[in-house]
Design a protein around this motif. Structure first.
Motif, short mmCIF file in Angstrom:
data_model
loop_
_atom_site.label_atom_id
_atom_site.label_comp_id
_atom_site.label_asym_id
_atom_site.label_seq_id
_atom_site.Cartn_x
_atom_site.Cartn_y
_atom_site.Cartn_z
N LYS A 1 -1.93 5.21 5.39
CA LYS A 1 -2.26 4.81 3.79
C LYS A 1 -0.95 3.81 3.57
CE LYS A 1 -5.21 8.42 2.15
NZ LYS A 1 -5.56 9.13 3.46
N GLY A 2 -0.73 2.88 4.35
CA GLY A 2 0.41 2.05 4.20
C GLY A 2 1.45 2.26 5.25
N TRP B 1 1.07 -1.21 0.04
CA TRP B 1 0.07 0.09 -0.24
C TRP B 1 0.82 1.22 -0.06
CZ3 TRP B 1 -4.64 0.49 -1.82
CH2 TRP B 1 -5.71 -0.50 -1.52
N LYS B 2 2.10 1.26 0.77
CA LYS B 2 2.78 2.28 0.89
C LYS B 2 3.49 2.82 -0.70
CE LYS B 2 6.73 -0.30 2.66
NZ LYS B 2 6.18 -1.43 2.74
N GLN B 3 3.66 1.86 -1.36
CA GLN B 3 4.26 2.12 -2.72
C GLN B 3 3.04 2.80 -3.43
OE1 GLN B 3 7.53 1.08 -3.61
NE2 GLN B 3 7.02 2.59 -5.10
N VAL B 4 1.81 2.18 -3.49
CA VAL B 4 0.69 2.48 -4.13
C VAL B 4 0.38 3.92 -3.88
CG1 VAL B 4 -1.93 2.36 -4.33
CG2 VAL B 4 -0.28 0.23 -4.25
N HIS B 5 0.56 4.27 -2.56
CA HIS B 5 0.28 5.53 -2.21
C HIS B 5 1.00 6.73 -2.20
CE1 HIS B 5 -3.37 3.59 -0.03
NE2 HIS B 5 -3.85 4.21 -0.88
N THR B 6 2.41 6.33 -2.60
CA THR B 6 3.32 7.15 -3.14
C THR B 6 3.61 7.44 -4.51
OG1 THR B 6 5.16 5.37 -2.69
CG2 THR B 6 4.91 7.02 -0.66
N ALA B 7 2.75 6.61 -5.21
CA ALA B 7 2.84 6.98 -6.81
C ALA B 7 1.71 8.20 -7.06
CB ALA B 7 2.15 5.73 -7.37
N PRO B 8 2.06 8.96 -8.15
CA PRO B 8 1.57 10.25 -8.41
C PRO B 8 0.21 9.96 -8.99
CG PRO B 8 3.41 9.77 -10.05
CD PRO B 8 3.23 8.75 -9.08
N LEU B 9 -0.70 9.23 -8.14
CA LEU B 9 -2.09 9.11 -8.48
C LEU B 9 -3.04 9.71 -7.42
CD1 LEU B 9 -1.79 5.45 -9.75
CD2 LEU B 9 -2.07 7.60 -11.34
#
Lengths: 303, 261
Positions: free
Chosen positions: B260-261, B94-102
């Protein structure tokens, strides 16, 4: 005026009303630096980094990246940041290439970049091996490859050498130094071991129990190291030697039968030695006692 | 926003590669048709008469959907949705998902779309399986004619659409639970309990208040001797209402979560 890549202002965080985990953290990471964010386990390093990246909601204080408030420019700023928080985020059922492929689509970087970063971290030949079958070191390197995929100008790495063998640590250290030197990437790296990062960082922040205890350049920390060094003399008569030393306007102490002086010039040490010998006191040894940086780090934390 | 959504969807689609959820879609789609084929090959002597029946396709459709509507579809949707949302928890990503520019909106809906597309895939495979379970015995058993009755495509499309709408509340609630709870057993367990409760409440006149009953009601509506109470409302509208409510609640819970992760 120093330009900061990351600046936090009075960052404070509570996990519960009674548990304050960060207290007024003012982190200042200069552009182009390698900043070592140090502290023992549980000091608040990861919490700070998660707040900086928006993984935790900021309760008090502000985060600025490239001088822009993070909350208001989240998407724009995240495009320039590569990160690895705690353990690497890998999809175990996918290969190294696939792990990067799914991010390549989001960051819209060239496909060729996947092979580039895989080769950079030494994982170019992993083929169809799934990430779940990787060793700890390989996982860590793939995590770094993910953070580097989109050519970020700011890299945030939380304990990136965790689980690496000494050789792996050196490889990662050299890679980060190279990225900083050649691509001018600012790197914020957290660790609980100063010895692990002292050979690469330009700046140091020391956090303990949620408070920032020291923040400056590595040079400044080294100056402290020099200041806390001392000269140790082993003689046949410590008390008489102390009296003689006082004639040189030095105020030594006796510790474990040895005389401990603050650091003075070599000339004064030589003259003191001559004087002691002339007065019939045998000098068995003269040593400079240098506290290593780890000791300074522990001193900062313990004081 | 549209471009970001497309890239995010592509990224989410890669994540489901080789997962149990993607296998579930394929296995679930062909499971009932495979059993029907085997049963027909064993009882091949009665096939000729059955294939010549005037209502052959409708009857075959209902036979194929019985286990699907009552059991496989609800449970399959519960499993597939929970497995897809669990990918991030299981891999600690989740931490990778939430640090993506989306944006969080893009992330929420692109992941949801993956689940929806998988269910559509499942419907396509199941329909193909239903047809295959007619055509394979026709090829393999001598003397079995091709059913002369024309296929009422509109009826089957309409029924597919109804079943799809009827499983939307299951997708939406399982999606909410899967995103909210790290423990896989919470979403699977809650889904399973609701499914059992739905089965038990079919004979109750207010059974339609349970959001997991609609696929079952859609199947049972054609029963001559109905085993279930006839819902006093339009179940498809109820399904859409519940799905919208769960989706809105899931979205609000997702974007407002503190960690968020």
């Amino acid at each position: 005026m120093t330009s900061y890549c990351l600046q936090t202002q009075h960052l404070t965080h509570y996990y519960s009303t009674s548990e304050k985990v960060l207290n007024q953290i003012n982190l200042q990471v200069p552009r182009g630096s390698i900043y070592g964010y140090l502290g023992p386990n549980g000091a608040g390093k990861t919490t700070t980094l998660r707040l900086v990246l928006g993984l935790l909601r900021v309760q008090e204080g502000e985060v600025f990246i490239f001088d822009k408030p993070f909350n208001q420019h989240r998407l724009e700023l995240l495009k320039s940041i590569g990160s690895m928080i705690e353990s690497p985020s890998l999809y175990g059922h996918l290969t190294a290439y696939e792990n990067l492929d799914l991010l390549q689509r989001i960051y819209k970087c060239p496909k060729a970049r996947i092979a580039e970063v895989l080769s950079l971290v030494g994982l170019a030949n992993t083929g169809s091996k799934k990430a779940s079958q990787f060793s700890l070191g390989m996982r860590q390197r793939l995590g770094i490859a993910i953070a580097l995929l989109h050519n970020p100008s700011f890299l945030i790495l939380d304990e990136p050498t965790n689980g690496l063998d000494p050789n792996g640590m050196i490889e990662v250290r050299e890679l980060l130094k190279k990225l900083n030197r050649e691509q001018r990437i600012t790197i914020l790296i957290s660790s609980h071991l100063l010895s692990e990062i002292e050979k690469m960082v330009t700046h140091v922040g020391i956090v303990h129990k949620g408070s920032m205890l020291f923040q400056s350049t590595l040079e400044e920390l080294k100056t402290r190291q020099l200041q806390s060094s001392s000269i140790e003399l082993e003689t046949s008569n410590a008390e008489a030697a102390v009296q003689i030393a006082k004639e040189f306007n030095i105020h030594p102490e006796i510790r474990h039968e040895k005389i401990v002086l603050p650091v003075v010039s070599k000339k004064i040490v030589a003259r003191l030695n001559q004087q002691l010998v002339q007065q019939g006191i045998d000098v068995y040894a003269i040593n400079i006692v240098k506290n290593d940086l780890e000791t300074i780090f522990m001193d900062v934390i313990n004081n | 926003m549209t471009a970001a959504f497309t890239y995010s969807f592509q990224s989410e689609w890669i994540k489901k590669k080789r997962t149990l959820a993607s296998w579930l879609v394929i296995i679930g789609g062909f499971f009932t048709p495979a059993i029907v084929i085997v049963a027909r090959l064993i009882n091949h002597s009665k096939l000729k008469e059955a294939y010549l029946a005037t209502d052959y396709w409708e009857r075959h459709w209902r036979n194929s959907w019985e286990s699907m509507a009552m059991f496989l579809l609800p449970v399959g949707v519960i499993m597939a949705t929970s497995l897809i949302t669990q990918i991030e928890y299981k891999n600690n990503t989740w931490k990778q998902v939430h640090t993506a520019p989306l944006s969080l909106t893009v992330l929420f809906f692109s992941k949801l779309l993956v689940v929806v597309v998988m269910i559509v895939q499942f419907f396509i495979l199941f329909n193909a399986g239903i047809y295959a379970s007619v055509i394979i015995p026709f090829w393999l058993v001598k003397g079995v004619p091709y059913p002369p009755e024309p296929i009422n495509y509109f009826y089957f499309l309409k029924e597919n659409a109804f079943y799809f709408i009827d499983c939307l509340p299951i997708i939406a609630l399982q999606y909410l639970l899967g995103l909210r709870f790290k423990n896989f057993l919470v979403s699977i367990g809650a889904g399973f309990l609701l499914w059992v409760a739905s089965l038990g409440s079919l004979i109750w006149k207010y059974g339609y208040v349970l959001p997991y009953t609609y696929c079952m009601y859609n199947y049972l509506k054609g029963e001559t001797i109905s085993k279930a109470a006839s819902p006093a409302v339009n179940i498809h509208w109820m399904a859409l209402l519940y799905a919208s409510f769960f989706l809105a609640a899931g979205y609000v819970l997702y974007v407002t979560q503190k960690e968020k992760g």
